[in-house]
Design a protein around this motif. Structure first.
Motif, PDB file in Angstrom:
ATOM      1  N   ASP A  50       0.845  -1.190   0.000  1.00 31.81           N
ATOM      2  CA  ASP A  50       0.000   0.000   0.000  1.00 31.81           C
ATOM      3  C   ASP A  50       0.885   1.246   0.000  1.00 31.81           C
ATOM      4  N   ASP A  51       1.558   1.452  -1.096  1.00 34.91           N
ATOM      5  CA  ASP A  51       2.489   2.559  -1.273  1.00 34.91           C
ATOM      6  C   ASP A  51       2.168   3.224  -2.605  1.00 34.91           C
ATOM      7  N   GLU A  52       1.734   4.470  -2.546  1.00 34.63           N
ATOM      8  CA  GLU A  52       1.241   5.135  -3.758  1.00 34.63           C
ATOM      9  C   GLU A  52       2.279   5.184  -4.866  1.00 34.63           C
ATOM     10  N   GLU A  53       3.497   5.563  -4.541  1.00 32.28           N
ATOM     11  CA  GLU A  53       4.532   5.669  -5.574  1.00 32.28           C
ATOM     12  C   GLU A  53       4.837   4.314  -6.205  1.00 32.28           C
ATOM     13  N   ALA A  54       4.846   3.261  -5.374  1.00 34.52           N
ATOM     14  CA  ALA A  54       5.113   1.920  -5.906  1.00 34.52           C
ATOM     15  C   ALA A  54       3.998   1.475  -6.843  1.00 34.52           C
ATOM     16  N   ILE A  55       2.753   1.781  -6.481  1.00 41.61           N
ATOM     17  CA  ILE A  55       1.615   1.421  -7.324  1.00 41.61           C
ATOM     18  C   ILE A  55       1.678   2.172  -8.649  1.00 41.61           C
ATOM     19  N   VAL A  56       1.938   3.468  -8.584  1.00 43.26           N
ATOM     20  CA  VAL A  56       2.009   4.294  -9.801  1.00 43.26           C
ATOM     21  C   VAL A  56       3.120   3.796 -10.722  1.00 43.26           C
ATOM     22  N   GLU A  57       4.284   3.537 -10.148  1.00 40.01           N
ATOM     23  CA  GLU A  57       5.424   3.083 -10.947  1.00 40.01           C
ATOM     24  C   GLU A  57       5.128   1.754 -11.632  1.00 40.01           C
ATOM     25  N   ALA A  58       4.578   0.799 -10.864  1.00 36.84           N
ATOM     26  CA  ALA A  58       4.282  -0.520 -11.425  1.00 36.84           C
ATOM     27  C   ALA A  58       3.191  -0.426 -12.483  1.00 36.84           C
ATOM     28  N   LEU A  59       2.146   0.349 -12.199  1.00 42.83           N
ATOM     29  CA  LEU A  59       1.033   0.453 -13.141  1.00 42.83           C
ATOM     30  C   LEU A  59       1.479   1.070 -14.459  1.00 42.83           C
ATOM     31  N   ASN A  60       2.238   2.138 -14.397  1.00 41.92           N
ATOM     32  CA  ASN A  60       2.679   2.792 -15.630  1.00 41.92           C
ATOM     33  C   ASN A  60       3.579   1.890 -16.465  1.00 41.92           C
ATOM     34  N   ALA A  61       4.413   1.093 -15.790  1.00 41.95           N
ATOM     35  CA  ALA A  61       5.269   0.159 -16.519  1.00 41.95           C
ATOM     36  C   ALA A  61       4.434  -0.909 -17.219  1.00 41.95           C
ATOM     37  N   LEU A  62       3.448  -1.457 -16.511  1.00 44.27           N
ATOM     38  CA  LEU A  62       2.651  -2.558 -17.056  1.00 44.27           C
ATOM     39  C   LEU A  62       1.706  -2.092 -18.161  1.00 44.27           C
ATOM     40  N   ARG A  63       1.059  -0.955 -17.959  1.00 40.55           N
ATOM     41  CA  ARG A  63       0.061  -0.514 -18.939  1.00 40.55           C
ATOM     42  C   ARG A  63       0.689  -0.027 -20.230  1.00 40.55           C
ATOM     43  N   SER A  64       1.987   0.283 -20.187  1.00 40.69           N
ATOM     44  CA  SER A  64       2.659   0.751 -21.391  1.00 40.69           C
ATOM     45  C   SER A  64       3.020  -0.387 -22.337  1.00 40.69           C
ATOM     46  N   ARG A  65       3.050  -1.622 -21.820  1.00 38.39           N
ATOM     47  CA  ARG A  65       3.484  -2.718 -22.675  1.00 38.39           C
ATOM     48  C   ARG A  65       2.495  -3.873 -22.796  1.00 38.39           C
ATOM     49  N   CYS A  66       1.335  -3.769 -22.141  1.00 34.15           N
ATOM     50  CA  CYS A  66       0.332  -4.821 -22.247  1.00 34.15           C
ATOM     51  C   CYS A  66      -0.991  -4.260 -22.759  1.00 34.15           C
ATOM     52  N   THR A  67      -1.753  -5.113 -23.429  1.00 34.39           N
ATOM     53  CA  THR A  67      -3.060  -4.696 -23.923  1.00 34.39           C
ATOM     54  C   THR A  67      -3.979  -4.336 -22.770  1.00 34.39           C
TER      55      THR A  67
END
Length: 251
Positions: A50-67
């Motif tokens: 439950d860490d906002e920066e960790a969630i944002v970082e992971a989400l942006n990485a994943l959504r940039s390369r997956c459908t």
């Protein structure tokens, strides 16, 4: 051979309780099963606290390369449920109390005779412009923004939301699967199996060791989107097993 594009997906499971071991995740397997049937390749799963920066970082990485990206957890009523805020930050939009979500939750709590307090109102917060994901179990909606689908962590609710979401996704050609039982362990088949995989690039070949009665054996699973490549790989695997058996019998 099909020319339909291959859809890919990632999952982001959110919650300190997952990392501490207090909660055992059941949603990853459920998502994998549903996507497999829909012809969508699950490429990666991440677990973050439950860490906002960790969630944002992971989400942006994943959504940039997956459908598609699917998240679970962190959309409840407590202070550490920060997924809606993090998703909003990742997309650069405000996190607001959604009017329809407020209406749905308000009516539900009124019917139950329970106060619709500030904590419960947190479950109506979502990024501006997000679309609801229906929650047939406990009313509080998930939401979709861009290629990201945000769902509850409670397995029963996650499954209900996923059954709604998957109907809206553009999948690909479902993966076919064949299984071959090898009486030999991975140490016996490893090199030959690697060569077979190299010779059949349209397949994905996995080996899964078994241990019973003081000996190892292996289940070999062949996956492909077409029958012919899987059949060809299966023939070579069967020939490999016969060759190893003959070699051991002769020694």
């Amino acid at each position: 051979m099909s020319t339909r594009p291959i859809a890919t997906a990632a999952m982001l499971a959110i919650g300190d309780e997952l990392l501490s071991g207090r909660t055992k995740d059941k949603n990853i397997g459920q998502l994998a099963d549903v996507l497999f049937l829909a012809g969508i390749d699950l490429k990666e799963v991440r677990i973050v606290g439950d860490d906002e920066e960790a969630i944002v970082e992971a989400l942006n990485a994943l959504r940039s390369r997956c459908t598609y990206v699917f998240t679970s957890g962190g959309i409840g009523p407590t202070h550490d449920d920060i997924t809606a805020d993090a998703i909003s930050k990742a997309f650069g939009v405000p996190c607001l109390h959604d009017p329809l979500a407020m209406q749905l939750l308000g009516a539900m709590y009124e019917k139950r005779g329970v106060e619709f307090n500030d904590a419960r109102k947190r479950m109506a917060r979502m990024p501006e412009g997000a679309v609801h994901i229906e929650n047939a179990v406990s009313t509080a909606p998930g939401f979709n923004i861009g290629n990201v689908y945000v769902m509850a962590g409670v397995p029963q609710v996650f499954t209900a939301m996923l059954s709604t979401v998957v109907k809206t996704l553009e999948g690909g050609v479902p993966m076919l699967s064949r299984s071959v039982a090898s009486p030999f362990g991975e140490g016996d088949i490893g090199s030959a199996l690697a060569e077979i995989q190299k010779n059949h690039p349209q397949t994905s070949i996995g080996s899964y060791p078994r241990f019973s009665e003081n000996r190892f054996s292996t289940e070999i699973v062949i996956r492909s989107r077409e029958d012919a490549p899987a059949e060809a790989a299966e023939r070579d695997i069967m020939a490999m097993i016969a060759e190893i058996a003959a070699s051991k019998a002769a020694s």
